[in-house]
Design a protein around this motif. Structure first.
Motif, short mmCIF file in Angstrom:
data_model
loop_
_atom_site.label_atom_id
_atom_site.label_comp_id
_atom_site.label_asym_id
_atom_site.label_seq_id
_atom_site.Cartn_x
_atom_site.Cartn_y
_atom_site.Cartn_z
N ARG A 120 -3.37 -2.74 3.01
CA ARG A 120 -3.28 -1.80 4.12
C ARG A 120 -4.06 -2.30 5.33
O ARG A 120 -3.66 -2.05 6.48
CB ARG A 120 -3.78 -0.42 3.69
N PRO A 133 -0.67 4.29 6.39
CA PRO A 133 0.16 3.24 5.79
C PRO A 133 0.39 2.07 6.76
O PRO A 133 0.58 2.28 7.96
CB PRO A 133 1.46 3.96 5.47
N ARG A 147 -4.85 8.02 -2.73
CA ARG A 147 -4.38 7.70 -1.38
C ARG A 147 -5.53 7.78 -0.38
O ARG A 147 -5.67 6.91 0.49
CB ARG A 147 -3.26 8.66 -0.99
N ASP A 190 0.80 -1.22 0.00
CA ASP A 190 0.00 0.00 0.00
C ASP A 190 0.84 1.27 0.00
O ASP A 190 0.32 2.36 -0.26
CB ASP A 190 -0.96 0.01 1.20
N HIS A 191 2.15 1.16 0.27
CA HIS A 191 3.02 2.33 0.25
C HIS A 191 3.22 2.90 -1.15
O HIS A 191 3.79 3.98 -1.30
CB HIS A 191 4.37 1.98 0.87
N GLU A 200 1.64 6.19 -1.30
CA GLU A 200 2.37 7.19 -0.54
C GLU A 200 3.57 7.70 -1.33
O GLU A 200 3.90 8.89 -1.30
CB GLU A 200 2.87 6.59 0.79
#
Length: 515
Positions: free
Chosen positions: A83, A152, A43, A13-14, A17
Motif C-alpha cells: 500500500r 487503498p 484493514r 493491499d486490496h 478491502e
C-alpha cells in the motif's frame, strides 16, 4: 468460489478491502497471541502501518526487510508495504547474520524491522549505511503514534511488490521478484481450487518468507477467512493449536507431515480439518496412507511449485487414492507444458522439462542477469500466453489422463556406470519397505562408477531392521540402482523452509568420500 476465478489482478493491499466490501468485516481475520483482529481491524492496521512506512521511506519501490517470528508485524507487512508503494523483503527468522547481511546488501534495503535479539546478533557492517534498523515493537508503536492512515493504493498490478529470497542451500541466495499481480492471482487461484470460504481457519505453520507460507495468509484473506500464525517447537504444538482454534486448513511440507503422522491426534484437533495441502516435495504412497488414516475426513491436496512461478500444479483430492504419486494438472492461471529434448511438446509417457507459462511467472531474479537467463526464457511456441516462461529444470511425464508425474531434477539425476538414475525412485522404494520414515538418495563422486548411489535414511536403530533394508531394495530395484552405502540417521537436516537439506547431506557425504 465461482466456477471460474476472476483473472483481473489488483494491487495486493486490496485483499483487505475485498473482505470488508463482501460483508465479512466483523469476521476474525488474524488470531494473535494477545488479540484477535477482524477484517475491519486488519484493514485499519494495514492503513496505519502503510501511512507510517510511506513517511519514513518516501522513495517508491524502496525495499523494506523484515526479520522476525510470526506475529502482527510479519503478517501485516506484505500488505502495508504494498500500500505504501514499497517492496517487501521477508527474511526467514531461522537465517543467521551472514545470510541476513547478504540479503540486506543485495536487496539494497532501506529499512530493516526485526526482533531485538536478532538485531543484537548483527555485527558492524551487516546493516548497510543507508538502511534504518528498528525493532518490531518500536516500529508498531511509531506507526500508531504517527496516525497517518492511507487508503487503498492505485499501483499498477505489474509493479514490483516483493522479493523472496531462496534459502540459499545451493550457492548464493537468489531474490525472486514478484509483482502485485503475481501475488494477487496466486491468492485467487489457491482460494479457488482449495474451495476456501469465509468460515475457514488456516493454521500458518510455514515460514512467511516462503512463497507457500506467505500464500497461507493471502489466499485465506482473499476468501474472507481467518489465519492463526504459529511458530512451533514440537509437532504436538501443531495439534494443540488445531484443537484450540478449530483449524480447517493445514499446509505443510513432507518432513513435517511425517512428524505429524507420528503423534496421536485428539478428535477435537483432527475432526475440524477440511483440507491438507502439501508442497515442497512429493508425498510417498505410504505417507498418503498415513495421512488418510490420521485425517480421514480431510481432503488431501498434493501440489507442486517453484518460487519462480509460485505454484504450478495440484492433484484433485478424489484422484489421490488412484494416482497417489501424481503432480496433477495446472492450477488456475498456470499453463504447464512438457518440452522434450528436441524442444517440442512431449507426447504421452515421454519425459521432458516442465515449463511454466502465464501470469504467475515471476519477474526474474533481482540484480542477477546471468542466473535469470538460465531459468527465465521465452515461452515455447506452443504456449498460448507467450512471453517469458520459467524453465524449471524438473523432468516430468504426462500420462494418457493428462496427469503429470515427477521424474527428477535434471541436475539431481544420478549418473552411475553409464546409467541415468532417478533419486526419487530409490527413495520411494526405501520408504515403501516400511523400515524407514524418510530417505534421500544422492550421487557421490566415485572413481570407478562416476557417481555411487548413497542412501540416507531416518529409521530404527535396530540391527535386524537395518539388515533387512538392503534385502528389500534388492527385491524392488535393479542392480544398477542399488545403494553402495546406506547411512542411518536419527534425524535429517532441514533447511530454513523445513525441507530436507539435500545439499548439506551431499556436502557431508562428498567430503567423507574424499577422505
Amino acid at each position: 468460489m465461482t466456477e471460474s476465478p476472476d483473472p483481473t489482478p489488483f494491487p495486493l493491499d486490496h485483499l483487505v478491502e475485498r473482505a470488508c466490501e463482501n460483508g465479512m468485516g466483523e469476521r476474525p481475520a488474524l488470531v494473535l497471541r494477545d488479540k484477535v483482529l477482524n477484517h475491519k481491524a486488519l484493514r485499519e492496521r494495514v492503513a496505519t502501518l502503510a501511512g507510517w512506512l510511506a513517511r519514513e521511506v518516501p522513495e517508491k519501490g524502496a525495499r523494506i526487510a523484515s526479520w522476525a517470528a510470526k506475529g502482527e508485524l510479519t503478517c501485516l507487512l506484505p500488505l502495508a508495504a504494498a500500500r505504501a508503494g514499497l517492496v517487501h523483503v521477508p527474511i526467514n527468522p531461522l537465517l543467521k547474520r551472514a545470510q541476513v547481511a547478504h540479503i540486506l546488501a543485495d536487496s539494497g534495503a532501506g529499512m530493516l524491522i526485526a526482533t531485538p535479539s536478532r538485531l543484537k546478533s548483527l555485527e558492524a557492517g551487516d546493516v548497510p549505511n543507508a538502511c534504518l534498523a528498528l525493532d518490531e515493537g518500536s516500529a508498531l508503536a511509531k506507526a500508531d503514534e504517527a496516525e497517518l492512515k492511507i487508503g487503498p493504493s492505485e499501483a499498477d498490478a505489474n509493479e514490483l511488490c516483493a522479493i523472496l529470497y531462496t534459502s540459499g542451500s545451493t550457492g548464493r541466495p537468489k531474490g525472486v521478484m514478484l509483482s502485485h499481480a503475481n501475488l494477487w492471482l496466486g491468492a485467487v487461484s489457491v482460494a479457488h481450487y482449495l474451495k476456501l470460504a469465509s468460515d475457514d481457519v488456516t493454521l500458518a505453520v510455514l515460514p512467511l518468507s516462503f512463497d507457500y507460507g506467505q500464500n497461507q495468509l493471502l489466499s485465506t484473506w482473499y476468501a474472507g477467512g481467518s489465519v492463526v500464525p504459529l511458530d512451533f517447537l514440537f509437532p504436538r504444538d501443531v495439534s494443540k493449536a488445531c484443537a484450540k482454534h478449530g483449524v480447517t486448513t493445514l499446509a505443510a511440507v513432507p518432513p513435517l507431515w511425517v512428524q505429524l503422522t507420528e503423534i496421536d491426534w485428539a478428535e477435537e484437533a483432527s475432526t475440524p480439518l477440511r483440507r491438507l495441502t502439501n508442497s515442497g516435495g512429493a508425498l510417498t504412497t505410504d505417507l498418503v496412507e498415513d495421512l488418510r488414516g490420521t485425517f480421514p475426513q480431510a481432503d488431501l491436496y498434493p501440489m507442486y511449485g517453484l518460487t519462480e512461478a509460485f505454484r504450478s500444479t495440484y492433484l484433485e483430492p478424489e484422484l489421490v487414492d488412484i494416482h497417489p504419486t501424481s503432480m496433477g494438472t495446472a492450477i488456475p492461471f498456470a499453463e504447464i507444458l512438457v518440452i522434450n529434448d528436441a524442444g517440442e511438446v512431449a507426447g504421452s509417457g515421454e519425459e521432458g522439462e516442465l515449463v511454466h507459462c502465464g501470469p504467475l511467472v515471476a519477474h526474474g531474479y533481482w540484480q542477477d542477469e546471468a542466473r535469470m537467463a538460465e531459468r527465465f526464457k521465452l515461452a515455447p511456441m506452443a504456449s498460448s500466453y507467450g512471453g517469458t516462461a520459467v524453465w524449471s529444470g524438473d523432468r516430468v511425464k504426462r500420462d494418457e489422463n493428462r496427469l503429470l508425474y515427477f521424474v527428477g531434477r535434471r541436475d539431481a539425476m544420478i549418473k552411475s556406470a553409464g546409467n541415468r538414475i532417478s533419486p526419487q525412485e530409490i527413495e520411494e522404494a526405501a520408504v515403501a519397505a516400511g523400515l524407514v520414515a524418510e530417505a534421500v538418495a544422492l550421487g557421490i563422486p566415485d572413481d570407478r562408477l562416476g557417481h555411487a548411489v548413497h542412501l540416507v535414511v531416518r529409521g530404527s536403530g535396530d540391527d535386524q531392521e537395518q539388515a533387512n533394508l538392503p534385502k528389500a531394495l534388492l527385491k524392488e530395484l535393479p542392480n544398477f540402482m542399488q545403494p553402495q552405502v546406506i547411512h542411518w540417521r536419527k534425524k535429517m537436516p532441514l533447511n530454513p523452509n523445513g525441507k530436507i537439506d539435500r545439499t548439506a547431506l551431499y556436502r557431508e557425504l562428498s567430503q567423507g568420500a574424499a577422505q
